[in-house]
Scaffold this active site. Structure first.
Site, short mmCIF file in Angstrom:
data_model
loop_
_atom_site.label_atom_id
_atom_site.label_comp_id
_atom_site.label_asym_id
_atom_site.label_seq_id
_atom_site.Cartn_x
_atom_site.Cartn_y
_atom_site.Cartn_z
N GLU A 295 80.01 21.54 45.34
CA GLU A 295 79.95 23.03 45.94
C GLU A 295 81.22 23.58 46.59
O GLU A 295 81.70 22.42 47.27
CB GLU A 295 79.02 23.31 46.70
CG GLU A 295 78.65 24.68 47.26
CD GLU A 295 77.37 24.89 48.28
OE1 GLU A 295 76.43 25.05 48.00
OE2 GLU A 295 77.86 24.57 49.56
N TYR B 220 82.63 31.83 46.34
CA TYR B 220 81.62 30.49 46.21
C TYR B 220 81.75 30.05 44.97
O TYR B 220 81.55 30.69 44.23
CB TYR B 220 80.37 30.93 46.88
CG TYR B 220 79.24 29.99 46.50
CD1 TYR B 220 78.86 29.16 47.55
CD2 TYR B 220 78.69 29.72 45.17
CE1 TYR B 220 77.74 28.29 47.41
CE2 TYR B 220 77.64 28.88 45.16
CZ TYR B 220 77.21 27.99 46.18
OH TYR B 220 76.42 26.98 45.76
#
Ligand code: GDP
Ligand code: MN
Length: 382
Positions: free
Chosen positions: A189, A101
């Site tokens: 993101e 992530y």
């Protein structure tokens, strides 16, 4: 302005961030043609402004033309958390060794950009933050200095990625920061950021939110703007250059300034009603702008009363009053209007409105009494 995954990936690619090859399709036939060009296997991915598409059945791996046909027809038209799928993204399938992530956003309290990196990707970051917060490596970036090579290396080391991912991750994260910074993004993101079995690091998903106020610096953002889902009311308002957000209530709201418009929505609730919209006409409340705003609100069949809440500052009260009177000559309004006019030259403004007052056009002294009146005219408290 939130981008679809495929737009986010195009945005990433324009900054040199590695993303899989893909093509957007709005029909089953286009999806099949895209898959044939890309080569099997492909992933068929629902394009909606929400996450968790995988769990909802909006992401499928297809190894043949028949499978693409099947999955594209299943996914197109699907509802994912209230979002209808109108576009699928057909992408070359990636082999995944590990899922990470990565994100950048603004930490307002620290007045720094915040970078987050975790070896536990592919799941919702909120879950990681709850269950295993130490698995998220955070850095704060001075916007003047930017993200240095040393800082990036320290950050990647702290996140405990597979050593095979180190170089690829450092390179990608620096490009991601550049995209975030120069692209005027509020959020970038990547979840998952993947390491492939042959040691490549690339973005398998994207979540990008761009600052709409930066469009003047980025003329090419017009194309992202064009695909923003809007309801009909919002499209009409947008065409008139109004700051409008559709809501579910029955009191139409017009105010000058975003802060006052928000307070107006609140005070309508306080009076027991519900606003039909947020509408900020900005500083220049002339007849043209006021007419445009009234038109948009009047076309909303849910609106039962209209609350115009103006606080004169640089825009003087009599100009606003003239604007309202002028607008009423241009637009036939179906719902009663309640006006609260305060601030600079409010008395002069009210004097201009005075000969036009009727049961379709009222003035109230305070914001709360005006809200109460508008709620009453809309049929009472909800
Ligand atoms: P989200 O569910 O909306 O976050 O959509 P993602 O694009 O993140 O996809 C969800 C999951 O599907 C990923 O975490 C992967 O595990 C899987 N996935 C997506 N694309 C591929 C692919 O090309 N190959 C493989 N093997 N898995 C994929
Ligand atoms: Mn994802």
């Amino acid at each position: 302005m939130d981008l679809f995954e495929y737009e986010g990936k195009q945005f990433f690619a324009s900054y040199g961030i590695p993303v899989p090859d893909g093509e957007a399709a709005a029909s089953v036939e286009d999806a099949v043609a895209a898959a044939e060009r890309i080569g099997f296997p492909v992933v068929v991915k629902a394009q909606v402004h929400t996450g968790g598409r995988g769990k909802a059945g909006g992401i499928k791996l297809a190894s043949s033309e028949d499978e693409v046909r099947q999955y594209a027809s299943d996914i197109l038209g699907m509802d994912i958390k209230g979002h209808t799928v109108n576009i699928v993204w057909i992408e070359e399938a990636s082999e995944i060794a590990e899922e990470y992530y990565a994100s950048f956003t603004l930490d307002r309290s620290k007045k720094r950009h915040l970078g987050m990196l975790s070896a536990e990707g592919g799941v919702e970051i909120e879950t990681v933050a709850d269950e295993n917060p130490d698995a998220i490596a955070k850095i704060w970036i001075d916007p003047i200095v930017g993200l240095t090579d040393d800082q990036t290396r320290g950050w990647v080391a702290a996140a405990n990625l597979n050593p095979a991912a180190t170089e690829g991750a450092v390179e990608l994260l620096q490009k991601l920061y550049t995209a975030y910074d120069q692209g005027d993004a509020d959020l970038v993101e990547i979840n998952p950021l993947i390491l492939t079995p042959n040691g490549q690091v690339h973005a398998l998903d994207s979540k990008v939110s761009l600052d709409s106020n930066s469009v003047f610096r980025h003329p090419n953002y017009e194309r992202y703007d064009a695909t923003q889902p809007r309801d009909e009311r919002e499209t009409a308002a947008h065409e008139q250059g109004l700051q409008y957000v559709g809501l579910d209530g029955s009191v139409g709201v017009i105010a000058n300034g975003a802060g006052l418009a928000m307070s107006t929505v609140d005070v309508v609730s306080q009076a027991g009603g519900n606003a039909a919209n947020f509408l900020d006409i900005g500083g220049g409340a002339n007849a043209e702008v006021m007419a445009g705003a009234l038109q948009v609100i009047n076309n909303d069949p849910e609106v039962k009363s209209i609350f115009i809440n103006i606080f004169g500052g640089i825009t003087r009260g009599e100009e606003v009053a003239k604007g309202i009177v002028g607008a009423l000559e241009q637009v036939d309004i179906d719902s009663p209007i309640v006006i609260r006019l305060d601030g600079t030259n409010a008395d002069e403004g009210r004097a201009i409105l005075s000969p036009h007052l009727s049961e379709m056009l009222m003035v109230e002294d305070t914001m709360l009494s005006a809200a109460a009146k508008a709620v009453e005219l809309a049929g009472g408290a909800a």
